[in-house]
Design a protein around this motif. Structure first.
Motif, PDB file in Angstrom:
ATOM      1  N   UNK A 155       0.782  -1.230   0.122  1.00  0.00           N
ATOM      2  CA  UNK A 155       0.024  -0.114   0.002  1.00  0.00           C
ATOM      3  C   UNK A 155       0.873   1.312   0.023  1.00  0.00           C
ATOM      4  N   UNK A 156       1.882   1.296   0.768  1.00  0.00           N
ATOM      5  CA  UNK A 156       2.814   2.455   0.930  1.00  0.00           C
ATOM      6  C   UNK A 156       3.546   2.761  -0.414  1.00  0.00           C
ATOM      7  N   UNK A 157       3.881   1.426  -1.251  1.00  0.00           N
ATOM      8  CA  UNK A 157       4.594   1.869  -2.492  1.00  0.00           C
ATOM      9  C   UNK A 157       3.501   2.236  -3.659  1.00  0.00           C
ATOM     10  N   UNK A 158       2.137   1.853  -3.623  1.00  0.00           N
ATOM     11  CA  UNK A 158       1.073   2.287  -4.351  1.00  0.00           C
ATOM     12  C   UNK A 158       0.874   3.946  -4.126  1.00  0.00           C
ATOM     13  N   UNK A 159       0.866   4.074  -2.686  1.00  0.00           N
ATOM     14  CA  UNK A 159       0.535   5.560  -2.330  1.00  0.00           C
ATOM     15  C   UNK A 159       1.834   6.275  -2.767  1.00  0.00           C
ATOM     16  N   UNK A 160       3.108   5.801  -2.757  1.00  0.00           N
ATOM     17  CA  UNK A 160       4.333   6.608  -3.039  1.00  0.00           C
ATOM     18  C   UNK A 160       4.083   6.719  -4.452  1.00  0.00           C
ATOM     19  N   UNK A 161       3.772   5.843  -5.452  1.00  0.00           N
ATOM     20  CA  UNK A 161       3.566   6.022  -6.991  1.00  0.00           C
ATOM     21  C   UNK A 161       2.624   6.862  -7.253  1.00  0.00           C
ATOM     22  N   UNK A 162       1.696   6.831  -6.578  1.00  0.00           N
ATOM     23  CA  UNK A 162       0.372   7.828  -7.007  1.00  0.00           C
ATOM     24  C   UNK A 162       0.747   9.041  -6.563  1.00  0.00           C
ATOM     25  N   UNK A 163       1.393   9.165  -5.501  1.00  0.00           N
ATOM     26  CA  UNK A 163       1.914  10.692  -4.909  1.00  0.00           C
ATOM     27  C   UNK A 163       3.023  11.082  -6.089  1.00  0.00           C
ATOM     28  N   UNK A 164       3.857  10.567  -6.685  1.00  0.00           N
ATOM     29  CA  UNK A 164       4.979  10.714  -7.682  1.00  0.00           C
ATOM     30  C   UNK A 164       4.079  11.213  -8.973  1.00  0.00           C
ATOM     31  N   UNK A 165       3.123  10.529  -9.495  1.00  0.00           N
ATOM     32  CA  UNK A 165       2.377  10.869 -10.656  1.00  0.00           C
ATOM     33  C   UNK A 165       1.462  11.872 -10.297  1.00  0.00           C
ATOM     34  N   UNK A 167       2.212  14.480  -8.601  1.00  0.00           N
ATOM     35  CA  UNK A 167       3.293  15.529  -8.559  1.00  0.00           C
ATOM     36  C   UNK A 167       3.429  15.924 -10.005  1.00  0.00           C
ATOM     37  N   UNK A 168       3.795  14.827 -10.763  1.00  0.00           N
ATOM     38  CA  UNK A 168       4.232  14.982 -12.018  1.00  0.00           C
ATOM     39  C   UNK A 168       3.334  15.494 -12.958  1.00  0.00           C
ATOM     40  N   UNK A 169       1.983  15.242 -12.716  1.00  0.00           N
ATOM     41  CA  UNK A 169       0.769  15.451 -13.646  1.00  0.00           C
ATOM     42  C   UNK A 169       0.331  17.044 -13.163  1.00  0.00           C
ATOM     43  N   UNK A 170       0.922  17.438 -12.169  1.00  0.00           N
ATOM     44  CA  UNK A 170       0.362  18.766 -11.650  1.00  0.00           C
ATOM     45  C   UNK A 170      -0.991  18.759 -11.114  1.00  0.00           C
ATOM     46  N   UNK A 171      -1.283  17.543 -10.418  1.00  0.00           N
ATOM     47  CA  UNK A 171      -2.718  17.476  -9.742  1.00  0.00           C
ATOM     48  C   UNK A 171      -2.667  18.673  -8.756  1.00  0.00           C
ATOM     49  N   UNK A 172      -4.034  18.763  -8.492  1.00  0.00           N
ATOM     50  CA  UNK A 172      -4.424  19.981  -7.444  1.00  0.00           C
ATOM     51  C   UNK A 172      -3.606  19.592  -6.117  1.00  0.00           C
ATOM     52  N   UNK A 177      -1.718  16.574  -1.132  1.00  0.00           N
ATOM     53  CA  UNK A 177      -1.717  16.714   0.194  1.00  0.00           C
ATOM     54  C   UNK A 177      -2.527  15.439   1.072  1.00  0.00           C
ATOM     55  N   UNK A 178      -3.578  14.874   0.227  1.00  0.00           N
ATOM     56  CA  UNK A 178      -4.341  13.836   0.733  1.00  0.00           C
ATOM     57  C   UNK A 178      -3.428  12.546   0.755  1.00  0.00           C
ATOM     58  N   UNK A 179      -2.786  12.271  -0.400  1.00  0.00           N
ATOM     59  CA  UNK A 179      -1.972  11.372  -0.751  1.00  0.00           C
ATOM     60  C   UNK A 179      -0.854  11.310   0.266  1.00  0.00           C
ATOM     61  N   UNK A 180      -0.205  12.373   0.661  1.00  0.00           N
ATOM     62  CA  UNK A 180       0.893  12.426   1.517  1.00  0.00           C
ATOM     63  C   UNK A 180       0.292  12.234   2.926  1.00  0.00           C
ATOM     64  N   UNK A 181      -0.747  12.432   3.225  1.00  0.00           N
ATOM     65  CA  UNK A 181      -1.324  12.113   4.319  1.00  0.00           C
ATOM     66  C   UNK A 181      -1.545  10.547   4.692  1.00  0.00           C
ATOM     67  N   UNK A 182      -2.163  10.203   3.485  1.00  0.00           N
ATOM     68  CA  UNK A 182      -2.307   8.739   3.528  1.00  0.00           C
ATOM     69  C   UNK A 182      -0.899   8.065   3.602  1.00  0.00           C
ATOM     70  N   UNK A 183       0.073   8.357   2.860  1.00  0.00           N
ATOM     71  CA  UNK A 183       1.433   7.919   2.923  1.00  0.00           C
ATOM     72  C   UNK A 183       1.998   7.918   4.390  1.00  0.00           C
ATOM     73  N   UNK A 184       1.747   9.126   4.900  1.00  0.00           N
ATOM     74  CA  UNK A 184       2.493   9.277   6.328  1.00  0.00           C
ATOM     75  C   UNK A 184       1.606   8.146   7.356  1.00  0.00           C
ATOM     76  N   UNK A 185       0.502   8.155   6.973  1.00  0.00           N
ATOM     77  CA  UNK A 185      -0.424   7.142   8.105  1.00  0.00           C
ATOM     78  C   UNK A 185      -0.117   5.752   7.936  1.00  0.00           C
ATOM     79  N   UNK A 186       0.370   5.414   6.639  1.00  0.00           N
ATOM     80  CA  UNK A 186       0.958   4.015   6.253  1.00  0.00           C
ATOM     81  C   UNK A 186       2.230   3.843   6.911  1.00  0.00           C
ATOM     82  N   UNK A 187       2.830   4.831   6.850  1.00  0.00           N
ATOM     83  CA  UNK A 187       4.430   4.908   7.252  1.00  0.00           C
ATOM     84  C   UNK A 187       4.450   4.706   8.984  1.00  0.00           C
TER      85      UNK A 187
END
Length: 837
Positions: A155-165, A167-172, A177-187
């Motif tokens: 799950x952490x790898x998926x969130x990390x990949x989603x977060x990277x994509x 950021x790369x695609x210029x998402x809002x 921030x939501x992806x970062x929060x989910x990533x921190x929660x998993x960590x």
């Protein structure tokens, strides 16, 4: 010397009542001293400075509860069935109340111990089950945690990949921030899960540590399997009693109180017996068998002396001497540690030599009365001639006995001293009391019919002819061959101290020994106490592992059935173990086991092992005695050779006399080994169990038999010397001396055999072996060596047997053992008397 003793004997005969009252007073003083100062005799033996003694001292210092004396009380059901609940309860109650007895340190309830052993096994099994369950639970928890962590990592790898994509695609920014929060929660969840895994690892480590301790405990329990106090069929139980005092200092009051406590409240349906440490008392000084031996001696005396009155005199004077000697010696038992067998030895020797020495003087006096010599004159002459031989014969025995002190072994030295005192008193009584009583008896010493024949010839006086040379060669050869053949079993001699298996079958000590052997195995009667010295000490957490290491080392030795740790010092510098051998205390394997333990190298570099226990103590005593035997033999033979050279004024007579003694000694050893160790003919005298030979018996036999052998050598050879000194050819003198002395020597030897033989039927095994060795030692030496071998060798040597260097002849004192100075001495009427030889 003969003149001095002539005057002493004459004075005693003239002042008879003064002498008799003096000895009566001495008897009273000895009895008074015994009553006032006598103490307890010791039933155990020990030698300071032995390896086992050092272990006992160390245990007494650091583990005093293990160093005191111990004994066992053995209960058995009469029907052979398991103990009932009521019987168990009563035995447990007796064990508990026995701890209040004076001198008792602890008492072990066998049923409580058995319950504790069962509880330990159950607890260990429960612990192993809990450990196994814990391992299973840990395995399951770790597996679940590992699976959960794997899912979180995905799950952490998926969130990390989603977060990277994103950021790369210029998402809002809200999406990023939501992806970062989910990533921190998993960590955070991963960190929590890692902490859980770490805790599980710590739990596993604790569990494995407990499992290790459980494995060690299981190992110890397995090694101790076989050390039990309730038999497998639950029909026999051992109550172990530990005393505050050591086995050497254990008083009869404490032992009697322990016996009375358990015997006083019998448990219905059971029998109770006690080990020798509790039940063993002092050996009987004089019993029915000894009385029979004394009766046989009386019959021999009547045959030799011709009347009951004459025969009674040596018996009475010997009994007086024994009473004084033994009572006086026992008066010191309150100040020194005296073995219980010590006064028995005094009785044996005092009776035997007391009768013999008095017999020699009475017999000489009787012959002179028959030759019409006046009574008082004859008493003085008998004291001067036969008395001189008695004095020097007694001196050799006294020297041999006192020399036991050079061994450095206290109980042996004390035995020798007591024996020497009894012999010395026998000599003094023979030289004073015997002449005094003879003076009172007068010519009534001869029977009424015999008195009518005074002055007549009472035996043929045919001219003595020397034996033929061929006969002398055959006699010497056959005598030596017989003695060497009898000596063969001595090559297999094993030394030790008797255990209770050799006690009378009806005795409680034998019954206890037999019950333990049958129910728990022979090794239960011979536990070894092993002390492990740990110079640097141990931490509490290290003790169990070291105990297992030591127990495994001991358990791996040949002859070990079980090992159990029993105590540890407060600072863990000394660990104690009980080792149960496979065989009994007198077995060769147990002796080898003791040596194997002592030969072990230091464990872990600095842990050394020492062995105590009765089996180890017995081994140490035996080895110590064997080590001092050559020194003792050298001292005894050296001093006695000097005495005989002075007496006989010859070098060869003492040498061949000593050589003959060595032959008879080893033949005696052979007979002792054949009977007491091999069991050949043991049933004839009621011996039901065999074992090693009493460790100090060889030393005693060397000393006592050498002295007694020289007694007979003196009485025979002095007659030969007398005949030679008065002009008879050397070979004729041998025959004359033999004819003159053999009848009284045969009688004296038979008396000694009878007296010593009476002790063969004693209840105490130690006393039996001493009595047997002395009886047959005298028999072989007197009849084979002195009456056959010595005359034959002296005949073959001819005149050279009396050779003495002139320079030595000049410096040696002239003791006049043949009484030359008495051949013409003043009578009371002023005339001079010629002694008839």
């Amino acid at each position: 010397m003969s003149s001095l003793l002539f005057r002493l004997g004459s004075l005693a005969a003239r002042r008879a009542w003064i002498v008799i009252l003096g000895w009566v007073a001495a008897f009273g003083l000895a009895l008074g001293a015994f009553a006032g100062f006598g103490g307890e005799l010791k039933s155990s033996f020990d030698i300071p400075g032995t390896a086992s003694g050092a272990v006992v001292d160390e245990l007494a210092d650091k583990l005093p509860d293990t160093a005191g004396g111990t004994g066992t009380v053995v209960y058995r059901t009469r029907d052979g069935e398991a103990f009932t609940a009521e019987q168990r309860s009563e035995i447990s109650a007796l064990a508990a109340s026995a701890e209040h007895l004076d001198g008792v340190a602890t008492v072990v309830d066998p049923f409580e111990v058995a319950k504790e052993q069962v509880d330990q096994i159950e607890e260990l099994e429960d612990g192993q089950t809990r450990i196994a369950d814990g391992r299973a639970q840990l395995d399951e928890a770790q597996e679940q945690a590992a699976e959960g962590r794997a899912e979180l990592e995905r799950a952490h790898q998926e969130l990390t990949e989603a977060h990277r994509q994103a950021v790369d695609s210029g998402a809002p920014a809200e999406q990023v921030r939501a992806l970062e929060e989910q990533e921190q929660m998993v960590e955070g969840q991963l960190v929590e899960l890692d902490e859980q895994l770490s805790a599980l690892e710590e739990n596993r480590s604790d569990l494995e540590e407990s499992a290790g301790e459980a494995d060690l405990a299981e190992t110890l329990l397995g090694l101790a399997d076989g050390i039990v106090v309730v038999s497998e069929d639950e029909s026999t139980a051992i109550v172990n009693v530990a005393f505050t005092d050591s086995r050497l200092d254990l008083s009869s009051e404490v032992k009697d109180a322990t016996l009375g406590h358990f015997e006083g409240e019998p448990v219905s349906g059971t029998s109770v017996d006690f080990s020798a440490e509790i039940s063993q008392g002092d050996p009987q000084l004089f019993g029915p068998a000894e009385m029979i031996g004394l009766g046989i001696a009386g019959v021999v005396l009547i045959i030799v002396l011709g009347s009951a009155l004459a025969a009674a005199l040596p018996l009475v004077t010997a009994l007086v001497g024994v009473g004084i000697g033994v009572a006086a010696s026992l008066s010191f038992s309150g100040m020194v540690d005296m073995a219980a067998v010590t006064p028995v030895l005094g009785v044996m020797l005092g009776l035997a030599v007391g009768i013999d020495y008095s017999l020699f003087i009475v017999n000489r006096h009787r012959k002179q009365l028959l030759a019409a010599m006046p009574v008082h004159e004859s008493i003085g002459v008998a004291a001067g001639t036969a008395g001189t031989a008695v004095l020097f014969a007694g001196s050799t025995v006294i020297v041999a006995l006192l020399a036991l002190n050079v061994t450095g072994i206290q109980f042996l030295g004390l035995m020798g001293t007591v024996g020497a005192v009894c012999v010395a008193i026998a000599v003094l009584i023979a030289l004073t009391l015997t002449p005094a009583v003879l003076g009172l008896i007068g010519d009534r010493l001869l029977g009424r019919g015999t008195r009518a024949t005074v002055g007549e010839r009472h035996h043929s006086e045919r001219e003595a002819k020397p034996m033929g040379t061929l006969r002398a060669v055959l006699t010497a050869s056959i005598s030596v061959a017989v003695l060497l053949t009898i000596a063969v079993p001595a090559l297999s001699m094993r030394l030790g101290l008797p255990d209770s298996s050799s006690d009378p079958q009806e005795s409680t000590s034998f019954q206890a020994f037999d019950a333990v052997d049958e129910a728990f195995g022979p090794g239960a009667n011979s536990p070894l106490l092993v002390a492990a010295d740990v110079p640097d000490g141990l931490g509490d957490e290290e003790v169990l592992a070291v105990q297992v290491d030591i127990a495994e080392t001991l358990g791996g030795l040949a002859g070990v059935e079980a090992v159990a740790p029993i105590a540890a010092a407060d600072d863990n510098t000394l660990l104690a173990f009980q080792v149960k051998p496979e065989e009994g205390p007198d077995s060769e394997s147990t002796a080898e086991l003791v040596e194997d333990i002592r030969a072990l190298p230091a464990l872990d570099g600095d842990i050394t092992l020492g062995v105590a226990g009765q089996a180890a103590i017995n081994i140490d005593i035996s080895e110590a005695i064997v080590d001092v035997l050559p020194l003792y033999l050298g001292v005894v033979i050296g001093l006695s050779l000097l005495i005989m050279i002075i007496v006989f004024r010859s070098l060869l007579v003492p040498i061949i006399a000593t050589g003959g003694f060595v032959l008879s000694l080893f033949a005696t050893f052979g007979l002792v080994v054949a009977l007491f160790q091999f069991g050949w003919g043991a049933e004839l005298i009621g011996i039901h169990s065999t074992g090693p030979i009493l460790s100090f018996l060889p030393v005693l036999l060397v000393g006592i038999l050498f002295g007694l052998a020289m007694d007979y050598q003196l009485f025979l050879a002095s007659g030969m010397r007398e005949a030679y000194a008065h002009g008879a050819p050397a070979r004729t003198a041998v025959t004359k001396g033999l004819h003159a002395g053999r009848s009284v020597v045969i009688a004296a030897a038979l008396i000694m055999v009878a007296v010593f033989g009476g002790f063969i039927f004693s209840e105490a095994t130690m006393v039996r072996s001493i009595g047997f060795g002395l009886a047959f030692g005298v028999l072989l030496d007197a009849f084979v060596v002195r009456l056959l071998l010595m005359p034959a060798l002296m005949h073959l040597l001819g005149k050279s047997v009396w050779w003495l260097p002139r320079w030595l002849d000049r410096i040696l004192p002239d003791v006049d053992i043949e009484g030359s100075r008495l051949r013409s001495h003043p009578r009371a009427d002023g005339t001079r008397s010629k002694i008839r030889r």
